[in-house]
Scaffold this motif. Structure first.
Motif, mmCIF file in Angstrom:
data_model
loop_
_atom_site.group_PDB
_atom_site.id
_atom_site.type_symbol
_atom_site.label_atom_id
_atom_site.label_comp_id
_atom_site.label_asym_id
_atom_site.label_seq_id
_atom_site.Cartn_x
_atom_site.Cartn_y
_atom_site.Cartn_z
ATOM 1 N N ASN A 33 -8.398 13.989 5.029
ATOM 2 C CA ASN A 33 -8.130 15.420 4.865
ATOM 3 C C ASN A 33 -7.493 15.986 6.127
ATOM 4 O O ASN A 33 -7.495 17.194 6.346
ATOM 5 N N ASP A 34 -6.922 15.108 6.933
ATOM 6 C CA ASP A 34 -6.244 15.534 8.157
ATOM 7 C C ASP A 34 -4.807 15.920 7.840
ATOM 8 O O ASP A 34 -4.038 15.117 7.291
ATOM 9 N N ARG A 35 -4.474 17.137 8.175
ATOM 10 C CA ARG A 35 -3.150 17.662 7.821
ATOM 11 C C ARG A 35 -2.021 16.797 8.377
ATOM 12 O O ARG A 35 -1.081 16.439 7.655
ATOM 13 N N ASN A 36 -2.092 16.438 9.643
ATOM 14 C CA ASN A 36 -1.022 15.663 10.265
ATOM 15 C C ASN A 36 -0.888 14.282 9.637
ATOM 16 O O ASN A 36 0.225 13.780 9.433
ATOM 17 N N THR A 37 -2.030 13.674 9.326
ATOM 18 C CA THR A 37 -1.992 12.360 8.686
ATOM 19 C C THR A 37 -1.345 12.451 7.309
ATOM 20 O O THR A 37 -0.510 11.615 6.943
ATOM 21 N N ILE A 38 -1.721 13.483 6.553
ATOM 22 C CA ILE A 38 -1.163 13.658 5.211
ATOM 23 C C ILE A 38 0.347 13.874 5.275
ATOM 24 O O ILE A 38 1.108 13.271 4.511
ATOM 25 N N LEU A 39 0.790 14.707 6.193
ATOM 26 C CA LEU A 39 2.214 15.007 6.289
ATOM 27 C C LEU A 39 3.018 13.851 6.865
ATOM 28 O O LEU A 39 4.255 13.871 6.833
ATOM 29 N N SER A 40 2.324 12.825 7.354
ATOM 30 C CA SER A 40 3.000 11.636 7.883
ATOM 31 C C SER A 40 3.006 10.480 6.888
ATOM 32 O O SER A 40 3.523 9.402 7.192
ATOM 33 N N LEU A 41 2.437 10.676 5.714
ATOM 34 C CA LEU A 41 2.365 9.595 4.731
ATOM 35 C C LEU A 41 3.755 9.140 4.303
ATOM 36 O O LEU A 41 4.692 9.934 4.235
ATOM 37 N N ASN A 42 3.873 7.843 4.009
ATOM 38 C CA ASN A 42 5.144 7.292 3.541
ATOM 39 C C ASN A 42 4.875 6.081 2.663
ATOM 40 O O ASN A 42 3.719 5.767 2.364
ATOM 41 N N GLN A 43 5.915 5.378 2.255
ATOM 42 C CA GLN A 43 5.760 4.276 1.316
ATOM 43 C C GLN A 43 5.050 3.069 1.920
ATOM 44 O O GLN A 43 4.712 2.126 1.195
ATOM 45 N N ASN A 44 4.802 3.107 3.202
ATOM 46 C CA ASN A 44 4.048 2.031 3.852
ATOM 47 C C ASN A 44 2.581 2.392 4.060
ATOM 48 O O ASN A 44 1.840 1.648 4.707
ATOM 49 N N SER A 45 2.156 3.515 3.513
ATOM 50 C CA SER A 45 0.795 4.000 3.742
ATOM 51 C C SER A 45 -0.249 3.315 2.868
ATOM 52 O O SER A 45 -1.448 3.493 3.071
ATOM 53 N N GLY A 46 0.186 2.554 1.871
ATOM 54 C CA GLY A 46 -0.762 1.921 0.971
ATOM 55 C C GLY A 46 -1.349 2.922 -0.004
ATOM 56 O O GLY A 46 -0.794 4.006 -0.223
ATOM 57 N N LYS A 47 -2.490 2.569 -0.590
ATOM 58 C CA LYS A 47 -3.144 3.482 -1.532
ATOM 59 C C LYS A 47 -3.786 4.627 -0.757
ATOM 60 O O LYS A 47 -4.448 4.404 0.261
ATOM 61 N N VAL A 48 -3.601 5.850 -1.269
ATOM 62 C CA VAL A 48 -4.005 7.050 -0.521
ATOM 63 C C VAL A 48 -4.761 8.021 -1.415
ATOM 64 O O VAL A 48 -4.414 8.213 -2.584
ATOM 65 N N TYR A 49 -5.794 8.633 -0.849
ATOM 66 C CA TYR A 49 -6.398 9.824 -1.441
ATOM 67 C C TYR A 49 -6.329 10.913 -0.381
ATOM 68 O O TYR A 49 -7.095 10.924 0.581
ATOM 69 N N ALA A 50 -5.391 11.831 -0.556
ATOM 70 C CA ALA A 50 -5.142 12.907 0.409
ATOM 71 C C ALA A 50 -5.843 14.171 -0.067
ATOM 72 O O ALA A 50 -5.453 14.764 -1.075
ATOM 73 N N VAL A 51 -6.879 14.584 0.648
ATOM 74 C CA VAL A 51 -7.680 15.748 0.282
ATOM 75 C C VAL A 51 -7.191 16.955 1.077
ATOM 76 O O VAL A 51 -7.000 16.873 2.292
ATOM 77 N N SER A 52 -6.988 18.058 0.397
ATOM 78 C CA SER A 52 -6.551 19.269 1.075
ATOM 79 C C SER A 52 -7.477 19.586 2.253
ATOM 80 O O SER A 52 -8.700 19.557 2.109
ATOM 81 N N PRO A 53 -6.918 19.891 3.419
ATOM 82 C CA PRO A 53 -7.760 20.211 4.575
ATOM 83 C C PRO A 53 -8.483 21.549 4.462
ATOM 84 O O PRO A 53 -9.418 21.812 5.215
ATOM 85 N N ASN A 54 -8.059 22.388 3.527
ATOM 86 C CA ASN A 54 -8.689 23.694 3.354
ATOM 87 C C ASN A 54 -9.091 23.869 1.893
ATOM 88 O O ASN A 54 -8.242 24.088 1.030
#
Length: 490
Positions: free
Chosen positions: A212-233
């Motif tokens: 749920n880290d904003r910077n991590t979420i906004l840095s995601l790309n096709q090399n990130s693997g499987k992701v569950y991105a939770v809204s930070p707010n």
């Protein structure tokens, strides 16, 4: 890129084509079927505005448009300008006022079931297979599921889960981890800690990056693997904040779609389901401004998909629809007759949830009174008491409206919310906030008939490869079946 102008040009081109077909109606079916039979989409976006039908979309267009008498004009949403439109009927096997579990099951799997059932037939035993599961297993596509509400809620769950009771959130969360889908994003999880092992741990054990880290979420790309991105707010219910309540640090639905494309893009293909779930929640609460704001937020997410479609013009299909209508929203109210005044709704600066939180804070501080409430109402809704000065005369409450607010204040103070009259007045919501949204909505020319779902048919908008398949009027199960055919899965 100006999407609305581009779509206007596309619509004009479609009208020219239609005029050619008009020379002989018998030519239309052949032309449509020929186009669809040659369609081969490999990037499919499915947008679902939960609780969104024609009243919700048009309310947003009116709200954004010109409300000056003598010059009223819509500002069309992006998806309402798509060159293909259809209409789907939403009843499930138990009711013409269905729920999200059954209708999302129809949209994802192509069959009817009971309200409250996800991904299973009428017998509540036979499990179907969703379009998302089919394209992943049979075609090797990547899959993303995005929602502004919790990810184990009914609509997103209908694309990966098979369970007889939509309220079995923990078990649904387990199936979410087992799905192997590549990208989940938006809200958190209901009852994540109901068992000894948190569902977030289960997701991590299944190989997901849970963040749920904003910077991590906004840095995601096709090399990130499987992701569950939770809204930070998140709001207290675990969902993303209403669009009207969002601040600069929030990640919007559109941004989650953009990151989803970054994670999912590959040469084989992907399927992405995006739910604007809080359109429904605002409809239940009869909060038109929150409803409209989240409809606009969904449209902005569609624009991101459309940008991708322009880059992949012969490979992308975008569908936008709702699962059902919520609230019985109408444009037109008994006291306003043939008049509308949507511009006054722009004086509402927060959702009913945020206003409830502000009232709760005043109560906790011991500073809440009816006089303080009137100050808060003016600040957050623009409404003032009878006989007061207001730059916008329409925002001055009449005696009837003022009496309703006084009753709501007293009912909130005394806890008088369980009677038959009170259930009709408040629908189980905070008496004060729901009374305020009713007053403002009614003054603007919006009415509500329910705090639940209705049986209104729901428009379907389509753009891109195979879009012509969605022309016409059909049952909601046909949407899944059309997708099965277009994607060539069984």
């Amino acid at each position: 890129m100006n999407f609305r102008k581009t779509l206007t040009s596309l619509l004009a081109a479609l009208m020219i084509t239609a005029s050619l077909f008009a020379q002989g109606a018998s030519e239309i079916p052949g032309a449509v079927s020929a186009s669809v039979s040659n369609a081969d989409p490999k990037y499919v976006f499915m947008f679902i505005g939960d609780g969104m039908s024609a009243p919700q979309t048009n309310a947003a267009q009116i709200y954004n448009g010109n409300n000056v008498s003598g010059a009223v004009e819509l500002e069309k949403l992006t998806f309402t300008q798509f060159p293909v439109a259809g209409l789907q009927y939403t009843q499930d096997s138990t009711s013409f006022c269905p729920d999200s579990a059954s209708t999302a099951t129809s949209l994802s799997s192509g069959f009817k079931t009971h309200s409250g059932v996800i991904g299973m037939g009428v017998d509540k035993v036979t499990a179907g297979e969703t379009i998302a599961e089919k394209v992943k297993e049979q075609l090797g596509w990547k899959v993303g599921i995005i929602s502004s509400v919790t990810l184990n809620h009914a609509t997103p769950a209908a694309y990966y889960a098979h369970i007889a009771n939509r309220n079995d959130y923990y078990d649904i969360g387990l199936q979410m981890a087992e799905s192997g889908f590549d990208y989940f994003a938006g809200g958190s999880l209901n009852k994540a800690d109901e068992d000894a092992v948190s569902l977030y741990e289960v997701m991590e054990d299944a190989g997901y990056l849970v963040t749920n880290d904003r910077n991590t979420i906004l840095s995601l790309n096709q090399n990130s693997g499987k992701v569950y991105a939770v809204s930070p707010n998140l709001q207290d219910d675990g969902a993303m904040r209403y669009a009207i309540d969002m601040e600069d640090e929030d990640i919007t639905l559109a941004e989650f779609v953009r990151k989803g494309i970054d994670v999912l893009y590959n040469e084989t293909g992907f399927f992405m389901m995006v739910e604007g779930g809080k359109i429904d929640w605002a409809g239940h609460a009869n909060d038109a401004v929150a409803n409209i704001s989240d409809t606009i937020a969904l449209d902005e997410a569609v624009e991101v998909a459309l940008e991708f479609a322009f880059q992949h013009p012969d490979e992308t299909l975008i569908i936008v629809t709702g699962d059902h209508e919520t609230g019985g929203m109408t444009i037109g109210y008994a006291a306003t007759g043939y008049n509308t005044a949507f511009d006054i709704m722009k004086n509402q600066t927060m959702s009913y949830v945020a206003f409830d939180e502000a009232v709760a804070a005043e109560k906790e501080n011991g500073t809440f009174s009816f006089d303080r409430l009137l100050e808060m109402v003016e600040e957050s809704f623009g409404l003032t008491a009878p006989g007061t000065q207001n730059d916008v005369g329409a925002l001055i409450m009449n005696e009837y409206e003022y009496a309703k607010l006084q009753k709501a204040y007293e009912d909130d103070r005394t806890g008088n919310t369980d009677g038959y009259e009170e259930s009709l007045l408040y629908g189980g919501y905070n008496p004060i906030s729901v009374t305020l949204t009713h007053i403002l909505n009614n003054k603007a020319g919006i009415g509500w008939t329910s705090y639940a779902h209705t049986g209104l048919p729901v428009p379907v908008y389509a753009y891109g490869e195979g879009a012509e398949a969605f022309i016409g009027t059909y049952d909601n199960t046909e949407i899944a079946k059309k997708l099965f055919s277009l994607c060539d899965v069984e």
